[in-house]
Write a protein that holds these residues in place. Structure first.
Motif, PDB file in Angstrom:
ATOM      1  N   ASP A 181     -15.826 -23.785  41.808  1.00  0.00           N
ATOM      2  CA  ASP A 181     -15.513 -23.785  43.242  1.00  0.00           C
ATOM      3  C   ASP A 181     -13.998 -23.805  43.379  1.00  0.00           C
ATOM      4  OD1 ASP A 181     -15.607 -23.942  45.984  1.00  0.00           O
ATOM      5  OD2 ASP A 181     -16.007 -26.091  46.034  1.00  0.00           O
ATOM      6  N   MET A 182     -13.440 -22.699  43.852  1.00  0.00           N
ATOM      7  CA  MET A 182     -11.991 -22.580  43.992  1.00  0.00           C
ATOM      8  C   MET A 182     -11.533 -23.246  45.287  1.00  0.00           C
ATOM      9  SD  MET A 182     -11.432 -18.585  42.878  1.00  0.00           S
ATOM     10  CE  MET A 182      -9.647 -18.725  43.036  1.00  0.00           C
ATOM     11  N   GLY A 183     -10.492 -24.070  45.188  1.00  0.00           N
ATOM     12  CA  GLY A 183      -9.962 -24.726  46.384  1.00  0.00           C
ATOM     13  C   GLY A 183     -10.995 -25.578  47.068  1.00  0.00           C
ATOM     14  N   THR A 184     -11.543 -26.517  46.335  1.00  0.00           N
ATOM     15  CA  THR A 184     -12.703 -27.273  46.815  1.00  0.00           C
ATOM     16  C   THR A 184     -12.381 -28.256  47.938  1.00  0.00           C
ATOM     17  OG1 THR A 184     -14.650 -28.496  46.010  1.00  0.00           O
ATOM     18  CG2 THR A 184     -12.490 -29.180  45.175  1.00  0.00           C
ATOM     19  N   ASP A 216      -2.324 -18.859  41.814  1.00  0.00           N
ATOM     20  CA  ASP A 216      -3.588 -18.119  41.811  1.00  0.00           C
ATOM     21  C   ASP A 216      -3.713 -17.226  40.590  1.00  0.00           C
ATOM     22  OD1 ASP A 216      -4.267 -19.211  44.265  1.00  0.00           O
ATOM     23  OD2 ASP A 216      -3.524 -17.507  45.421  1.00  0.00           O
ATOM     24  N   ASN A 268     -15.761 -19.402  46.619  1.00  0.00           N
ATOM     25  CA  ASN A 268     -14.440 -19.587  47.213  1.00  0.00           C
ATOM     26  C   ASN A 268     -14.605 -19.526  48.724  1.00  0.00           C
ATOM     27  OD1 ASN A 268     -11.991 -18.655  48.560  1.00  0.00           O
ATOM     28  ND2 ASN A 268     -11.103 -18.315  46.555  1.00  0.00           N
ATOM     29  N   ARG A 269     -14.402 -20.647  49.379  1.00  0.00           N
ATOM     30  CA  ARG A 269     -14.481 -20.683  50.839  1.00  0.00           C
ATOM     31  C   ARG A 269     -13.112 -21.049  51.392  1.00  0.00           C
ATOM     32  NH1 ARG A 269     -15.597 -24.506  54.959  1.00  0.00           N
ATOM     33  NH2 ARG A 269     -16.730 -23.644  56.733  1.00  0.00           N
ATOM     34  N   GLU A 321     -10.090 -20.108  50.466  1.00  0.00           N
ATOM     35  CA  GLU A 321      -9.021 -20.350  49.497  1.00  0.00           C
ATOM     36  C   GLU A 321      -8.446 -19.012  49.050  1.00  0.00           C
ATOM     37  OE1 GLU A 321      -6.588 -22.623  46.734  1.00  0.00           O
ATOM     38  OE2 GLU A 321      -7.525 -22.926  48.678  1.00  0.00           O
ATOM     39  N   PHE A 339      -6.901 -16.229  46.488  1.00  0.00           N
ATOM     40  CA  PHE A 339      -7.315 -15.890  45.122  1.00  0.00           C
ATOM     41  C   PHE A 339      -6.588 -14.630  44.670  1.00  0.00           C
ATOM     42  CE2 PHE A 339     -10.179 -13.585  47.902  1.00  0.00           C
ATOM     43  CZ  PHE A 339     -10.332 -12.341  47.299  1.00  0.00           C
ATOM     44  N   VAL A 385      -9.784 -13.841  38.942  1.00  0.00           N
ATOM     45  CA  VAL A 385     -11.221 -14.038  39.145  1.00  0.00           C
ATOM     46  C   VAL A 385     -11.999 -13.183  38.147  1.00  0.00           C
ATOM     47  CG1 VAL A 385     -13.131 -13.696  40.760  1.00  0.00           C
ATOM     48  CG2 VAL A 385     -10.972 -14.661  41.579  1.00  0.00           C
ATOM     49  N   THR A 437     -17.118 -15.111  48.265  1.00  0.00           N
ATOM     50  CA  THR A 437     -16.023 -15.693  49.029  1.00  0.00           C
ATOM     51  C   THR A 437     -16.203 -15.463  50.519  1.00  0.00           C
ATOM     52  OG1 THR A 437     -13.617 -15.824  49.293  1.00  0.00           O
ATOM     53  CG2 THR A 437     -14.529 -13.650  48.829  1.00  0.00           C
ATOM     54  N   GLN A 465     -13.608 -15.786  53.690  1.00  0.00           N
ATOM     55  CA  GLN A 465     -12.182 -15.908  53.926  1.00  0.00           C
ATOM     56  C   GLN A 465     -11.858 -16.017  55.408  1.00  0.00           C
ATOM     57  OE1 GLN A 465      -9.299 -15.723  51.625  1.00  0.00           O
ATOM     58  NE2 GLN A 465     -10.943 -16.441  50.301  1.00  0.00           N
TER      59      GLN A 465
END
Length: 254
Positions: free
Chosen positions: A56-59, A105, A120-121, A123, A125, A130, A142, A144
Motif C-alpha cells: 500500500d503506497m502512501g498509506t 517515488d 495506491n489511493r 499517492e 507514483f 511500480v 490506483t 488519484q
C-alpha cells in the motif's frame, strides 16, 4: 448570526486544529461529497487474493489498509510524511506489517518483483518504479486526485493561483504512461464529483491540510475572500466546489 470578527476567531481555531494520519472525521457532517461511480475498496477486493504480497503506497495512518484485512505478514506499506510514518510504526508494525519510509517515488526500498498487488489511493507514483516492484502479471490499482481538483475554488481563494500541472495529471496522461511502461489497462474511469462545504470553517480546515491545492493559504491572508464565501453559505446553505478523481487497474505484461 455571527459577525465576521466572530467568524474570524472560529476560522483561526480551525486553522490550528490538529490532523493525524489521513483521518478526516473532523469534517463529518460539515461537508457533502457526491459519491463516486466506483468503490475503491470493492475494486481492490475484487482483484486481491489472500496469498498476494501486497504493498500500500502512501498509506497515511493505515486507515484504509486495515479495512482490507489482508494477511499482515504479506503486507507492506510506504509513507513519506514523518508524523504519519511515526503513526504507522506505532499502529501497523506491531501487527507484522512491514513499514518503510520513502523520500523519492523513484527509489522505493524493495527488491525487484516483490509484490503481486500494489495499491495506491491518492499517492504520487513513478510508473517505472511500480513496474519494477511488481511480479510478472502483477496488478497496480490506483485512485488519484486529479490536477483539476478544487481548481476553481483555489483560483478564487488564493491570489495568483496557477495550479500544479492541472492538464497533465488526469486519466488520459496516466493511462498513456502506464501503457508505455508495459502495462495493460483492465479498468479505467474518471469523474468530477461535487463537494459542498456547509460551513467555511470546514474549508479552512481542509485548505491547511491539502496545502498543495491552496498554497500560501492562511485565514489572515484570505480573510476578505473567506467573508465573501461565508455570505454564499448563508444565502445558499453551502459552498460548492468540483473535485477530480480517476481510477486505473493495470496489469504488468512486459
Amino acid at each position: 448570526m455571527l459577525n465576521f470578527e466572530q467568524w474570524k476567531a472560529a476560522w483561526l481555531a480551525e486553522e490550528q486544529r490538529e490532523f493525524e494520519g489521513w483521518d478526516f472525521s473532523a469534517l463529518e457532517g460539515r461537508q457533502t461529497e457526491e459519491p463516486l461511480p466506483w468503490d475503491y475498496i470493492a475494486v481492490v477486493n475484487h482483484y486481491r487474493r489472500p496469498a498476494d504480497q501486497l504493498l500500500d503506497m502512501g498509506t497515511g495512518g493505515g486507515e484504509l489498509l486495515l479495512k482490507l484485512r489482508h494477511p499482515y505478514a504479506r503486507t507492506a506499506v510506504t509513507e513519506a510524511y514523518p508524523p504519519n510514518l511515526a503513526l504507522c510504526r506505532h499502529r501497523l508494525a506491531p501487527l507484522g506489517i512491514e513499514v518503510r519510509a520513502v523520500t523519492s517515488d523513484y527509489e522505493l526500498p524493495f527488491a525487484d518483483h516483490s509484490f503481486d498487488l500494489i495499491i495506491n489511493r491518492h499517492e504520487s507514483f513513478a510508473t517505472p518504479e511500480v513496474h519494477r516492484l511488481l511480479k510478472p502479471n502483477g496488478l497496480f490499482i490506483t485512485q488519484q486526485v486529479g490536477g483539476l481538483n478544487n481548481h476553481r475554488l483555489s483560483e478564487r481563494l488564493i491570489p495568483g493561483f496557477k495550479g500544479i500541472l492541472p492538464d497533465r495529471h488526469d486519466l488520459k496522461s496516466n493511462a498513456g504512461r502506464l501503457r508505455e511502461s508495459g502495462f495493460e489497462l483492465l479498468e479505467q474511469d474518471e469523474y468530477f464529483p461535487y463537494l459542498r462545504f456547509h460551513d467555511i470553517g470546514a474549508l479552512v480546515y481542509l485548505a491547511k491540510i491539502v496545502s498543495w491545492e491552496f498554497p500560501g493559504f492562511s485565514v489572515e491572508r484570505c480573510f476578505d475572500t473567506l467573508c465573501q464565501l461565508q455570505q454564499i453559505v448563508e444565502r445558499d446553505g453551502y459552498l460548492e466546489s468540483t473535485e477530480h478523481r480517476f481510477l486505473i487497474v493495470a496489469r504488468k505484461t512486459v
